[in-house]
Design a protein around this motif. Sequence first.
Motif: not given
Length: 370
Positions: A150-158, A220-224, A230-233
């Motif tokens: 995905t463009d925002d890496d949904g599910g990855a990160g914090a 940091e966690i950001v919504p997706s 969620f997506a990585p901040g």
Amino acid sequence: MALLDGITSRIIDTDRLSVNILERSGDDPATTAQQTVVLIHDNVASSLFWQELMQDLPTELRVVAVDLRGFGGTEHMPVDATRGVRDFSDDVRATLDALSIDTAHLVGWGLGGGVVLQYALDHPALSLTLAAPVSPYGLGGTRRDGSRLTDDDGGAGAGSANRDLVARLNDRDAGAGAPTSPRSVFRSSFVAEGFRSDNEDIWVESMLSTSTASGNYPGEIVPSENWPGFAPGATGVLNALAPRYFDVSAIVDLPEKPPILWVHGDADSIVSDASFSDVNQLGALGIIPDWPGAEVAPAQPMVSQTRDVLAAYGAKGGTVAELELAGVGHTPHLERPAEFRRALLEAIGYLGRRADPAPPTEAIILSSSD
């Protein structure tokens, strides 16, 4: 700090931050680069995990283990995730500068494997040893070829971090029976089932040294709009491994290629083609609800990705050795120390300079342009 016999700790002031390192009593600072080994630890860990290996390596070598920012005794400065792991690798370079070490053999475990690969992209290294390394394409959200889901890496990160574990790290609660306690995570995820260590209390103390301050672990966690929401901040350790920020597959195009040793276990539940650290794998198992299916959110084939990139590295003139250890989890240096030590000494060329009574490591597979 729980130090084993012969291991010392000190703080190094660099032009970036104050860094804690472990050394061995009696190691000669004037040792040549060819005989200098630098050890970089994994996530939710510290340099303490390297102590048994440090004790076992030959006394002719100089061995330095570095605490990354936000871990162990190093300053808890925030991690700029938009730089991938460059904050970490630049800190390592600053530490070696402060120690007057121009270059060395680098050993990276887990997150540290990604750090030493990034280091090699930016600075000369004599060799790289990757112990259960993170995929060259980061953690989560990629297909086998490294392309992003995905463009925002949904599910990855914090957001992929277990919140109860983070809370226990924050409270320095080692725990006992809870499945998300650091002690339980060590037993269930860091090592293979049935492995026991007399130094488990030290390894758990190392895990508890993880900073959960803003900008450190997990981040940091950001919504997706993409599953699971969620997506990585832009800050934090796990976000630094998100594929939008982290991709060290360019290692295959280095004009000067240091030899690479890759050591991993076939029972690793953290770094595998079906990792329990991957939310897409957890979705496929029904642990996280409403998984959209393998076409949309396939599990990341982490080991296959590493194998593909290292094969390309070999095809373009690099030398690669792989040691896969049966029944070993995420800590090959703890679980099979003799084989790990032998493979490392072969990788850095030590056994070509000194006789060693250990038997040959038959599981090593070599590939190179030769």
